[in-house]
Design an enzyme around this catalytic site. Structure first.
Site, PDB file in Angstrom:
ATOM      1  N   HIS A 164     105.074 -18.945  23.359  1.00 57.79           N
ATOM      2  CA  HIS A 164     104.202 -17.808  23.015  1.00 57.79           C
ATOM      3  C   HIS A 164     102.868 -18.008  23.742  1.00 57.79           C
ATOM      4  O   HIS A 164     101.850 -18.332  23.111  1.00 57.79           O
ATOM      5  CB  HIS A 164     103.967 -17.746  21.505  1.00 57.79           C
ATOM      6  CG  HIS A 164     105.096 -17.167  20.710  1.00 57.79           C
ATOM      7  ND1 HIS A 164     106.156 -17.915  20.256  1.00 57.79           N
ATOM      8  CD2 HIS A 164     105.336 -15.894  20.275  1.00 57.79           C
ATOM      9  CE1 HIS A 164     106.986 -17.138  19.565  1.00 57.79           C
ATOM     10  NE2 HIS A 164     106.503 -15.907  19.568  1.00 57.79           N
TER      11      HIS A 164
ATOM     12  N   GLU B 183     112.406 -11.874  23.845  1.00 57.47           N
ATOM     13  CA  GLU B 183     112.278 -10.538  23.229  1.00 57.47           C
ATOM     14  C   GLU B 183     111.590  -9.564  24.185  1.00 57.47           C
ATOM     15  O   GLU B 183     110.804  -8.707  23.754  1.00 57.47           O
ATOM     16  CB  GLU B 183     111.565 -10.662  21.864  1.00 57.47           C
ATOM     17  CG  GLU B 183     112.341 -11.556  20.912  1.00 57.47           C
ATOM     18  CD  GLU B 183     111.635 -11.883  19.598  1.00 57.47           C
ATOM     19  OE1 GLU B 183     110.553 -11.323  19.347  1.00 57.47           O
ATOM     20  OE2 GLU B 183     112.175 -12.713  18.838  1.00 57.47           O
TER      21      GLU B 183
ATOM     22  N   TRP C 198     106.006  -5.975  22.013  1.00 59.20           N
ATOM     23  CA  TRP C 198     104.876  -6.628  21.333  1.00 59.20           C
ATOM     24  C   TRP C 198     104.093  -7.595  22.232  1.00 59.20           C
ATOM     25  O   TRP C 198     102.942  -7.887  21.983  1.00 59.20           O
ATOM     26  CB  TRP C 198     105.349  -7.357  20.067  1.00 59.20           C
ATOM     27  CG  TRP C 198     106.397  -8.423  20.298  1.00 59.20           C
ATOM     28  CD1 TRP C 198     107.749  -8.266  20.224  1.00 59.20           C
ATOM     29  CD2 TRP C 198     106.183  -9.798  20.660  1.00 59.20           C
ATOM     30  NE1 TRP C 198     108.384  -9.452  20.508  1.00 59.20           N
ATOM     31  CE2 TRP C 198     107.447 -10.413  20.770  1.00 59.20           C
ATOM     32  CE3 TRP C 198     105.043 -10.578  20.875  1.00 59.20           C
ATOM     33  CZ2 TRP C 198     107.603 -11.761  21.105  1.00 59.20           C
ATOM     34  CZ3 TRP C 198     105.200 -11.916  21.214  1.00 59.20           C
ATOM     35  CH2 TRP C 198     106.463 -12.493  21.328  1.00 59.20           C
TER      36      TRP C 198
ATOM     37  N   TYR D 241     116.757  -9.640  14.031  1.00 59.38           N
ATOM     38  CA  TYR D 241     116.062  -9.670  12.739  1.00 59.38           C
ATOM     39  C   TYR D 241     116.403  -8.471  11.846  1.00 59.38           C
ATOM     40  O   TYR D 241     115.646  -8.124  10.959  1.00 59.38           O
ATOM     41  CB  TYR D 241     114.542  -9.754  12.975  1.00 59.38           C
ATOM     42  CG  TYR D 241     114.108 -11.171  13.329  1.00 59.38           C
ATOM     43  CD1 TYR D 241     114.043 -12.156  12.348  1.00 59.38           C
ATOM     44  CD2 TYR D 241     113.799 -11.534  14.631  1.00 59.38           C
ATOM     45  CE1 TYR D 241     113.667 -13.459  12.651  1.00 59.38           C
ATOM     46  CE2 TYR D 241     113.428 -12.835  14.957  1.00 59.38           C
ATOM     47  CZ  TYR D 241     113.368 -13.788  13.958  1.00 59.38           C
ATOM     48  OH  TYR D 241     113.010 -15.079  14.257  1.00 59.38           O
TER      49      TYR D 241
ATOM     50  N   GLU E 127     117.424 -16.616  17.864  1.00 52.76           N
ATOM     51  CA  GLU E 127     116.599 -16.452  16.663  1.00 52.76           C
ATOM     52  C   GLU E 127     117.313 -15.470  15.757  1.00 52.76           C
ATOM     53  O   GLU E 127     117.800 -14.435  16.216  1.00 52.76           O
ATOM     54  CB  GLU E 127     115.218 -15.849  16.977  1.00 52.76           C
ATOM     55  CG  GLU E 127     114.201 -16.802  17.511  1.00 52.76           C
ATOM     56  CD  GLU E 127     112.816 -16.149  17.653  1.00 52.76           C
ATOM     57  OE1 GLU E 127     112.388 -15.400  16.745  1.00 52.76           O
ATOM     58  OE2 GLU E 127     112.177 -16.398  18.679  1.00 52.76           O
TER      59      GLU E 127
HETATM   60  C1  BMA Z   1     106.035 -15.452  14.527  1.00 56.53           C
HETATM   61  C2  BMA Z   1     105.349 -15.825  13.239  1.00 56.53           C
HETATM   62  C3  BMA Z   1     103.954 -16.246  13.574  1.00 56.53           C
HETATM   63  C4  BMA Z   1     103.998 -17.391  14.588  1.00 56.53           C
HETATM   64  C5  BMA Z   1     104.843 -17.024  15.783  1.00 56.53           C
HETATM   65  C6  BMA Z   1     105.033 -18.182  16.733  1.00 56.53           C
HETATM   66  O1  BMA Z   1     107.323 -14.990  14.290  1.00 56.53           O
HETATM   67  O2  BMA Z   1     106.037 -16.884  12.612  1.00 56.53           O
HETATM   68  O3  BMA Z   1     103.312 -16.676  12.399  1.00 56.53           O
HETATM   69  O4  BMA Z   1     102.696 -17.701  15.016  1.00 56.53           O
HETATM   70  O5  BMA Z   1     106.104 -16.581  15.355  1.00 56.53           O
HETATM   71  O6  BMA Z   1     105.654 -19.270  16.113  1.00 56.53           O
END
Ligand code: BMA
Length: 382
Positions: A139, A200, A205, A271, A304
């Site tokens: 991320h 993703e 997002w 999800y 995931e």
């Molecule tokens: C997202 C959440 C956030 C987190 C991010 C990276 O789905 O769980 O709180 O910062 O993943 O792990």
């Protein structure tokens, strides 16, 4: 056939016989060649342990599904960084088979969720020593604005080679490369890692999502990243997983896809399993995923999946396992990983006393699910 042809063939016979004898035991047949191509990760210089992991993941496919959890040994609901602890283990007695970690905020001492990177290295080494499998997502902050991964201001056009933020972005990748290179046991063996960048991407997002870049830009970013790690940093202990979210067709899956030469694992993030009406939807998608992965000599994985807070107490068996068991083809999915256990309001695995804990134990005891103790040696070819 002329007399000349006949004489030429007769001359060739002893040579052909010699070749047949020499090749009878160990020369590859045409079929072997095909399976070899499919048996090897995209990195032709992959370390023996990485090749073994790839092949063992392939051969475990359809024999069972590995269970994975994000940040499993770093923290759980109501505890933080306590040696040996793991919510999954406290519920079923075993560690997950797959451990997810994230390199967001790699320029700091702790990642975006507060996990100390030095401790993360130790937890990864401990998991590898027990035989576990490591997967890492990224991320990363928006390289143009400095905002978070969720800042979807377009950025890729500025970080590709020759563009304004290219060198700055490579410095970020250098930090990731340094982290990956630190995953080395005292024996000198690098710990194989399944890297899952730019996930993703069919959603909007993130700055690498489809609302913020063209298909060509996304693919170029992916290829640039893999080439930088593999060819410039000479990191050869990685398998590469791509993971769009909730796709419905092969066309959609490959709409943004850097090519078979840049991907080892076809993943899926999902999800929507909050209602029973989606069980067959997930099952059918896994069926499709395993089919397209198999056609390409790749592995398929539910990279995931999860339901926040798990308010459905039979979710593990009647939803997740039911979806995996949708068909013989969907059962070829190699692992499913649930997200992190941050708090009572944000968790995806059960913890002691959780309403889904009894069902999780049934899931654990199902002969098809694979946790750490069930794993064969994934790092050697049998
Ligand atoms: C997202 C959440 C956030 C987190 C991010 C990276 O789905 O769980 O709180 O910062 O993943 O792990």
């Amino acid at each position: 056939m002329t007399l000349n042809d006949f004489v030429r063939i007769m001359h060739l016979i002893p040579i052909l016989l010699l070749l047949m004898i020499a090749c009878s035991s160990d020369c590859p047949s045409v079929n072997d060649d095909i399976s070899k191509t499919n048996d090897f990760p995209i990195d032709t210089l992959a370390t023996p342990e990485t090749v073994a992991l790839f092949r063992n993941l392939q051969s475990i496919s359809s024999k069972g599904i590995l269970f994975g959890h994000q940040d499993a040994t770093a923290y759980g609901v109501n505890w933080w960084a306590e040696p040996g602890r793991c919510d999954v283990k406290e519920v079923c007695g075993d560690y997950p088979a797959v451990y997810g970690w994230d390199l967001g905020d790699i320029h700091q001492a702790t990642n975006l969720d507060g996990v100390n990177f030095l401790q993360m290295i130790d937890w990864i080494k401990e998991a590898y020593a027990r035989g576990g499998i490591i997967t890492v997502s990224m991320h990363l902050d928006n390289p143009v604005t400095g905002g978070s991964a969720w800042d979807n201001t377009p950025a890729i056009a500025s970080i590709l080679p020759g563009r304004s933020h290219h060198n700055q972005y490579l410095s970020m990748l250098d930090l990731i490369a340094a982290f990956l290179k630190s995953l080395k046991m005292s024996s000198g063996t690098y710990i194989p890692v399944i890297l899952r960048p730019y996930h993703e991407h069919n959603h909007t997002w993130s700055w690498w999502g489809k609302g913020s870049c063209t298909t060509d830009e996304y693919n170029a970013l992916w290829r640039m990243t893999i080439e930088y790690f593999r060819d410039v940093h000479e990191i050869h202990h990685l398998l590469y997983a791509i993971s769009p979210q909730e796709i419905e067709s092969a066309e959609e899956y490959f709409e943004r896809y850097p090519g078979d030469d840049y991907v080892d694992i076809l993943g899926l993030d999902y999800y929507k399993l909050y209602s029973s009406s989606f069980i067959s939807d997930l099952g059918a998608t896994l069926h499709l995923l395993s089919t397209i992965a198999e056609e390409r000599g790749k592995i398929s994985a539910l990279t995931e999946v999860g339901l926040n807070k798990l308010p459905i107490n039979n979710w593990w068996t009647d939803y997740l396992l039911a979806a995996i068991n949708y068909s013989d083809q969907s059962k070829k999915t190699v692992w499913s990983l649930v997200w992190r256990n941050a708090s009572k309001d944000h968790h995806f695995a059960p913890y002691q006393g959780h309403i889904s804990a009894p069902d999780f134990r049934v899931f654990y005891n199902d002969p098809f699910t694979i946790f750490e103790n069930d794993l064969p040696d994934m790092y050697h070819i049998p």
